[in-house]
Write a protein that holds these residues in place. Sequence first.
Motif, short mmCIF file in Angstrom:
data_model
loop_
_atom_site.label_atom_id
_atom_site.label_comp_id
_atom_site.label_asym_id
_atom_site.label_seq_id
_atom_site.Cartn_x
_atom_site.Cartn_y
_atom_site.Cartn_z
N LYS A 1 0.82 -1.21 0.00
CA LYS A 1 0.00 0.00 0.00
C LYS A 1 0.86 1.27 0.00
N MET A 2 2.04 1.18 0.63
CA MET A 2 2.94 2.33 0.58
C MET A 2 3.38 2.61 -0.86
N LYS A 3 3.55 1.53 -1.63
CA LYS A 3 3.89 1.71 -3.05
C LYS A 3 2.71 2.32 -3.80
N ASP A 4 1.51 1.81 -3.55
CA ASP A 4 0.31 2.31 -4.23
C ASP A 4 0.10 3.79 -3.96
N LEU A 5 0.32 4.19 -2.72
CA LEU A 5 0.07 5.59 -2.33
C LEU A 5 1.29 6.49 -2.59
N ASN A 6 2.33 5.89 -3.16
CA ASN A 6 3.55 6.64 -3.49
C ASN A 6 4.09 7.38 -2.27
N ILE A 7 4.15 6.68 -1.15
CA ILE A 7 4.70 7.27 0.08
C ILE A 7 6.21 7.42 -0.08
N GLN A 8 6.70 8.64 0.12
CA GLN A 8 8.12 8.93 -0.01
C GLN A 8 8.68 9.35 1.35
N LEU B 1 8.47 4.91 9.06
CA LEU B 1 8.10 6.30 8.74
C LEU B 1 7.00 6.33 7.69
N GLY B 2 7.06 5.40 6.75
CA GLY B 2 6.00 5.33 5.74
C GLY B 2 4.66 5.00 6.34
N ILE B 3 4.64 4.09 7.32
CA ILE B 3 3.39 3.74 7.99
C ILE B 3 2.85 4.94 8.75
N GLN B 4 3.75 5.69 9.40
CA GLN B 4 3.32 6.91 10.09
C GLN B 4 2.68 7.90 9.12
N GLN B 5 3.28 8.03 7.94
CA GLN B 5 2.71 8.94 6.93
C GLN B 5 1.32 8.46 6.49
N ILE C 1 -0.80 6.69 8.23
CA ILE C 1 -1.73 6.95 9.32
C ILE C 1 -2.14 8.42 9.31
N SER C 2 -1.16 9.30 9.12
CA SER C 2 -1.44 10.74 9.12
C SER C 2 -2.36 11.14 7.97
N VAL C 3 -2.10 10.57 6.79
CA VAL C 3 -2.89 10.94 5.60
C VAL C 3 -4.27 10.32 5.65
N LEU C 4 -4.33 8.99 5.85
CA LEU C 4 -5.62 8.30 5.81
C LEU C 4 -6.48 8.61 7.03
N GLY C 5 -5.83 8.96 8.14
CA GLY C 5 -6.60 9.28 9.34
C GLY C 5 -6.70 10.77 9.60
N LEU C 6 -6.56 11.58 8.53
CA LEU C 6 -6.51 13.03 8.69
C LEU C 6 -7.73 13.59 9.41
N SER D 1 -5.40 8.73 18.61
CA SER D 1 -6.23 7.52 18.71
C SER D 1 -7.26 7.48 17.60
N ARG D 2 -7.88 8.63 17.31
CA ARG D 2 -8.86 8.68 16.24
C ARG D 2 -8.21 8.40 14.89
N GLN D 3 -7.02 8.98 14.69
CA GLN D 3 -6.31 8.71 13.44
C GLN D 3 -6.03 7.21 13.29
N LEU D 4 -5.58 6.61 14.38
CA LEU D 4 -5.26 5.19 14.33
C LEU D 4 -6.51 4.34 14.12
N GLU D 5 -7.62 4.71 14.73
CA GLU D 5 -8.87 3.99 14.53
C GLU D 5 -9.29 4.04 13.06
N ILE D 6 -9.20 5.24 12.47
CA ILE D 6 -9.58 5.40 11.06
C ILE D 6 -8.66 4.58 10.17
N PHE D 7 -7.35 4.61 10.48
CA PHE D 7 -6.39 3.84 9.70
C PHE D 7 -6.66 2.34 9.83
N ASN D 8 -6.93 1.88 11.05
CA ASN D 8 -7.21 0.45 11.26
C ASN D 8 -8.47 0.02 10.52
N ASP D 9 -9.49 0.88 10.49
CA ASP D 9 -10.70 0.57 9.73
C ASP D 9 -10.37 0.45 8.24
N TRP D 10 -9.55 1.37 7.76
CA TRP D 10 -9.13 1.30 6.35
C TRP D 10 -8.36 0.02 6.07
#
Length: 545
Positions: A102-109, A154-158, A160-165, A516-525
């Motif tokens: 998914k990091m490749k799909d989302l072009n996480i740099q 770091l990519g996973i953190q990004q 989480i930040s993007v998808l759980g914005l 926590s909300r960001q992580l919940e949203i990311f986990n749902d995704w």
Amino acid sequence: MFGTIRRHQTWLWWAIIVIIVISFVVFFSPYSKMSGPTRGRADYGMVNGHPISEEEFLAAQRDVYLRYFVTHGDWPDRDAEAKRTSFNVNRETYNQVLLNEKMKDLNIQVSSEAVARLAAEVLRSSSYETFLERVLRPAGFRESDFARFIRHELGIQQMISVLGLSGQLITPHEGETLYRREQQEMATEAVFFTSSNHLASVVVTPEAVGRFYTNQMPRYRLPDRVQVRYVKFAMTNFFVEADVEMAKLTNLNERLEYIYQKRGTNYYREAKSPEEAKEKIKVEMHNELALLGARKAAAVFATELSDLSPQRADNLDKLAAQKKLEVKVTAPFDIQDGPVEFLSPPNFTKAAFSLTEQEPFANPIAGEDGVYVIAFQKKIPSEIQPLDKIREQVTADYRFVQAIQLARQAGTNFSTALTAGLAAGKTFAAVCEEAKVKPVTLPSFSLASRTLPGFEERINLSFLKEIAFKTPVGKTSGFVPTSEGGMVLHVMSQLPVDESRLKADLPNYLRSVRQSRQLEIFNDWFRKQMELGYLQIPRGQVSQQ
């Protein structure tokens, strides 16, 4: 299982011993255990429509091992906490495979500067060169493995930040409202009705006990059980050998210092000084070497046992007699509880239940203080115990059940009287006095409370919260059954939130809620990606370790 490989087993067990020796030298590295779930075959499953290559799988697996190591200071294959929490390396590896895709799909740099910063934070006081030389390389990890692991973190953190914005959109006012709700404490009192107060009132007759036994027969059914005979190679018998091996470690002090620093100064809380903590580490290393000696002796014994023909369970007794080893027989045990004579290793019971007269032996089983070689003794089918054999137990059960019923009847009667008394304008205290029951004031608690000092054994805190926060202030609950009888709860008041504490806690609280909300949203995704079939795992691989 054991018998089918008995002619080729000597080299197999010696190979395992060599791996253990190497892993001890490199601070108990798990690298020797790292492999694909179907190593030697191509099927690692599918991710995002394409086959998972061996390279992808092993890279993800190394990420999992390194994440566990930097988080816990140990490898998952030997950490007791990993066993307690059922940490599953294969499951986490497949999760990592999907995250990497998914990091490749989302072009996480991720920038090299960010990798360097996080690496420094992970290593803290240790230099990168020291970590590389003392941990990574001896364990079989490459420098590129660690860099990739940091980049992926770091990519996973990004992600989480993007998808759980949207989780960041909680306002300070909403955060304060949540804080007040979680920290608002309740002042309560309760009347407990417990079975212990009614045991003396239970009338016991042989006829009543007999009826109770007949109605509760499934309760007294014993499950399938087995007995095994066994030889234990105790770790303590190999302490002298361990002393010799310890004496060969020329850099022992450096190793002790490294492990002490890696685990952290709080790992050995009972130690009064760093020297005392290092001495404990030294004892652990000594025990590992002694256990290694026990493994070696058990492996040799098991190999000789496998060479005896025909394969019979009593061969264990004959070989043990030749070597002047003691054979013991367990009492019958079921698959749930295991032997009562000793704390058995996790796979002991499973191995015991797999034995038959035709396949009477299992591979040596390593525990915390020794290694067991076991043989088939007897299988005992499930049966209901006769009343005459367990009359004392049945009588005690009958008394307890009847006492609970009496306690609950008393609680129900009180609740009825309380409802009538309150409707007539009486106070909770007045009704209690008339009923000759004594209310107990509970410690104040909130939704965020984790303990209830002095009352943990009488009432489950989560259950208490559920009742208390559903009951209006100044009101009482109805009678609530519990495992020991029941209770009636009176909610006296809501205590004011400490405003100074709120002001001091709110910034960090708001930050944690947003995270926590960001992580919940990311986990749902992430769960949705799994449900959509982006990851297809070969059958049975997640259950493997």
